[in-house]
Design an enzyme around this catalytic site. Structure first.
Site, PDB file in Angstrom:
ATOM      1  N   LYS A 153     -67.663  60.806 -60.342  1.00  0.00           N
ATOM      2  CA  LYS A 153     -67.997  59.424 -60.144  1.00  0.00           C
ATOM      3  C   LYS A 153     -69.037  59.406 -58.923  1.00  0.00           C
ATOM      4  O   LYS A 153     -70.168  59.054 -58.887  1.00  0.00           O
ATOM      5  CB  LYS A 153     -67.012  58.335 -60.022  1.00  0.00           C
ATOM      6  CG  LYS A 153     -67.728  56.992 -59.450  1.00  0.00           C
ATOM      7  CD  LYS A 153     -66.421  55.883 -59.081  1.00  0.00           C
ATOM      8  CE  LYS A 153     -65.639  56.060 -57.858  1.00  0.00           C
ATOM      9  NZ  LYS A 153     -66.423  55.379 -56.882  1.00  0.00           N
ATOM     10  N   ASN A 154     -68.396  60.211 -57.731  1.00  0.00           N
ATOM     11  CA  ASN A 154     -69.130  60.008 -56.738  1.00  0.00           C
ATOM     12  C   ASN A 154     -70.280  60.927 -56.526  1.00  0.00           C
ATOM     13  O   ASN A 154     -70.768  61.018 -55.461  1.00  0.00           O
ATOM     14  CB  ASN A 154     -68.089  60.149 -55.375  1.00  0.00           C
ATOM     15  CG  ASN A 154     -67.052  59.113 -55.348  1.00  0.00           C
ATOM     16  OD1 ASN A 154     -67.448  57.912 -55.795  1.00  0.00           O
ATOM     17  ND2 ASN A 154     -66.188  59.044 -54.666  1.00  0.00           N
ATOM     18  N   ARG A 160     -62.865  51.644 -63.183  1.00  0.00           N
ATOM     19  CA  ARG A 160     -64.355  52.253 -62.353  1.00  0.00           C
ATOM     20  C   ARG A 160     -64.518  53.510 -62.039  1.00  0.00           C
ATOM     21  O   ARG A 160     -65.419  53.963 -61.870  1.00  0.00           O
ATOM     22  CB  ARG A 160     -64.043  51.156 -60.859  1.00  0.00           C
ATOM     23  CG  ARG A 160     -64.235  49.722 -61.068  1.00  0.00           C
ATOM     24  CD  ARG A 160     -64.521  49.310 -59.725  1.00  0.00           C
ATOM     25  NE  ARG A 160     -65.506  49.948 -59.093  1.00  0.00           N
ATOM     26  CZ  ARG A 160     -65.796  50.002 -57.703  1.00  0.00           C
ATOM     27  NH1 ARG A 160     -64.649  49.246 -56.918  1.00  0.00           N
ATOM     28  NH2 ARG A 160     -66.623  50.510 -57.224  1.00  0.00           N
ATOM     29  N   ARG A 176     -66.210  48.387 -43.892  1.00  0.00           N
ATOM     30  CA  ARG A 176     -67.380  49.271 -44.609  1.00  0.00           C
ATOM     31  C   ARG A 176     -68.748  48.884 -44.366  1.00  0.00           C
ATOM     32  O   ARG A 176     -69.297  48.538 -45.132  1.00  0.00           O
ATOM     33  CB  ARG A 176     -67.046  49.434 -45.942  1.00  0.00           C
ATOM     34  CG  ARG A 176     -65.629  49.983 -46.268  1.00  0.00           C
ATOM     35  CD  ARG A 176     -65.477  50.462 -47.755  1.00  0.00           C
ATOM     36  NE  ARG A 176     -66.271  51.452 -48.348  1.00  0.00           N
ATOM     37  CZ  ARG A 176     -66.105  52.094 -49.666  1.00  0.00           C
ATOM     38  NH1 ARG A 176     -65.206  51.147 -50.288  1.00  0.00           N
ATOM     39  NH2 ARG A 176     -66.817  53.026 -50.002  1.00  0.00           N
ATOM     40  N   CYS A 191     -64.756  44.666 -48.352  1.00  0.00           N
ATOM     41  CA  CYS A 191     -64.048  45.521 -49.456  1.00  0.00           C
ATOM     42  C   CYS A 191     -62.477  45.508 -49.188  1.00  0.00           C
ATOM     43  O   CYS A 191     -62.048  45.480 -47.877  1.00  0.00           O
ATOM     44  CB  CYS A 191     -64.528  47.172 -49.524  1.00  0.00           C
ATOM     45  SG  CYS A 191     -63.639  48.238 -50.257  1.00  0.00           S
ATOM     46  N   ASP A 228     -59.623  59.714 -50.556  1.00  0.00           N
ATOM     47  CA  ASP A 228     -59.352  59.181 -51.939  1.00  0.00           C
ATOM     48  C   ASP A 228     -58.182  59.775 -52.594  1.00  0.00           C
ATOM     49  O   ASP A 228     -57.945  59.425 -53.698  1.00  0.00           O
ATOM     50  CB  ASP A 228     -60.513  59.431 -52.571  1.00  0.00           C
ATOM     51  CG  ASP A 228     -62.028  58.595 -52.203  1.00  0.00           C
ATOM     52  OD1 ASP A 228     -62.951  59.132 -52.433  1.00  0.00           O
ATOM     53  OD2 ASP A 228     -61.667  57.778 -51.302  1.00  0.00           O
TER      54      ASP A 228
END
Ligand code: EPZ
Length: 417
Positions: free
Chosen positions: A22-23, A397, A122, A117, A305
């Site tokens: 995803k990133n 997500r 952030r 967030c 993460d």
């Protein structure tokens, strides 16, 4: 709203394939804004965030289509509307990644500020500061960043702190700037290097991506290219942590062991046997895991993460694990939910002391953000009885078909609406 129901107590076993990252996918899709030619991406993870990015780019005028192998074709021949509206940006912070490419290619951009967030404030001040150093005129009004520049000019940027999307945004902008840009204290995450590899295939001149000093010699235009998105190292780590916590034995295909060394090291420390091969990682946990200490930091250190997933492992481990979160100021929400399952966790500031317990008990819990929801899935797989996880849209997500993949490994898991 969808929920997940998990009957715990089954050791995960078998083989699955890891998805694209995803990133990496999100900045790579934004790279298409830098050229009028076609950019094709393969190994695309089909996630909520990827769909959001498709909508964001399409409303700017980018032609986006899926090929028969579910690869993405993106062509930004005409950008009629260089704007990222609040309605889309508020659902996905990574939308900020359109700012650099738009101002570099179109000379103007209007991008909504991402706002707050769950895991921290952030801010995006370093993205703005970097673009101003490249010569952009930037104002922030009514919640929108407006940026203008005839043509960006190369400059030496010393980043106040390591920012992943900040590095990616500025590296993309610098590709079309006049002259040379040097980004010091750059992020070294593998996703940055994957983006640089694609930009180089598009004709960009980049050196040092993956190190803390990235140099970009600007060019007049970029061309189209094809790029295969790297494997998702966080999805990989999540499945390995789930296997370790359930006392299982799994093999992951399509993985890249070299991008998650710090995670594999911690899993070995907890007692897992980990065998890394070319494109595969196998893990077996034969005894009760041991508690491990973790301190998150920018790559190549332990990724933030994966912090929540390791906490789920420590929650049932033999002994105590001390977890220190140094990147985000509010990334322990999952600990409060895990306590509902019977975990013994003390939090003080950015440190959590996890006293392992022999058994968790199933209960109703709520996901608060993407990785927190993954940690609750792991805790549910270990817990006795049934665990119900609400708000799993967070999970969608960033994890492609997670319950199907877990079921393939023997988990008793299902989605209910
Ligand atoms: C990226 O977010 C990832 N997202 C995050 O993954 C990940 O947690 C994070 O990097 C850290 O590894 C994507 O790549 C899309 P940062 P990013 O800028 O770039 C502060 C997930 O679960 N900061 O590296 O937004 C910031 O507040 C997500 O997949 C500023 O102060 O993170 C944080 O404390 C969650 N000003 C620190 O830097 C800025 O302008 C690092 O954040 C930018 C950042």
């Amino acid at each position: 709203m969808d929920k997940l129901l998990i009957q715990g107590g089954v050791p995960l076993a078998g083989e699955i394939r890891v998805s694209g990252a995803k990133n990496a996918a999100l900045p790579l899709m934004c790279a298409a804004l830098l050229t009028e030619d076609e950019l094709t991406l393969s190994n695309v993870p089909h996630l909520r965030d990827v769909s959001t990015m498709v909508r964001l780019l399409s409303q700017m005028g980018v032609e986006v289509s899926l090929d028969d192998r579910l690869g993405l074709s993106l062509r930004a021949a005409r950008l009629s509307n260089p704007t990222a509206p609040y309605e889309l940006v508020k659902t996905m912070r990574a939308s900020i990644l359109v700012l650099g490419p738009l101002v570099a290619r179109c000379g103007e951009a209007r991008v909504s500020l991402p706002g707050g967030c769950a895991i921290g404030t952030r801010p995006v001040d370093l993205h703005i500061k970097g673009l101003e150093a490249l010569g952009a005129e930037i104002s922030v009004e009514q919640g929108y960043i407006s940026a203008k520049a005839k043509r960006l000019k190369g400059a030496r940027l010393v980043m106040d702190l390591v920012t992943v999307t900040g590095t990616e945004n500025l590296m993309m902008a610098a590709c079309l700037a006049e002259g040379t840009t040097v980004i010091e204290n750059a992020a070294r995450e593998p996703e940055v290097a994957d983006l640089a590899q694609c930009l180089t295939a598009m004709g960009a001149r980049i050196r040092g991506a993956g190190s803390d000093v990235v140099t970009v010699d600007g060019v007049a235009r970029l061309r189209g290219a094809s790029h295969r998105i790297m494997a998702d190292r966080i999805e990989t780590g999540t499945f390995l942590a789930a296997a370790a916590a359930t006392g299982g034995s799994v093999t992951l295909h399509g993985a890249n062991p070299g991008t998650l060394e710090a995670v594999l090291e911690k899993l070995r420390e907890s007692g897992a046997e980990v065998r890394a091969g070319d494109g595969t990682i196998a893990l077996a946990m034969r005894d009760r895991p041991r508690g491990v200490n973790v301190r998150t930091a920018p790559y190549p250190a332990f990724p933030t993460d994966m912090q929540a997933q390791l906490m789920a492992l420590d929650a049932i481990a033999d002994g105590t694990g001390v977890i220190t979160e140094t990147i985000f100021e509010n990334r322990f929400m999952h600990a409060l939910e895990m306590q509902r399952l019977g975990a013994d966790i003390e939090i003080s500031g950015n440190t959590a002391v996890v006293h392992g317990v022999r058994q968790l008990q199933g209960a109703n819990v709520m996901a608060t953000d993407l990785r927190a929801s993954a940690s609750l899935v792991i805790a549910g797989l270990v817990a006795e009885g049934e665990t119900r996880i609400d708000r799993i849209y967070h999970l969608d997500r960033g994890y492609e078909c997670i319950e199907e993949k877990l079921a393939q490994l023997g988990a008793r898991i299902r989605r209910v609406t």
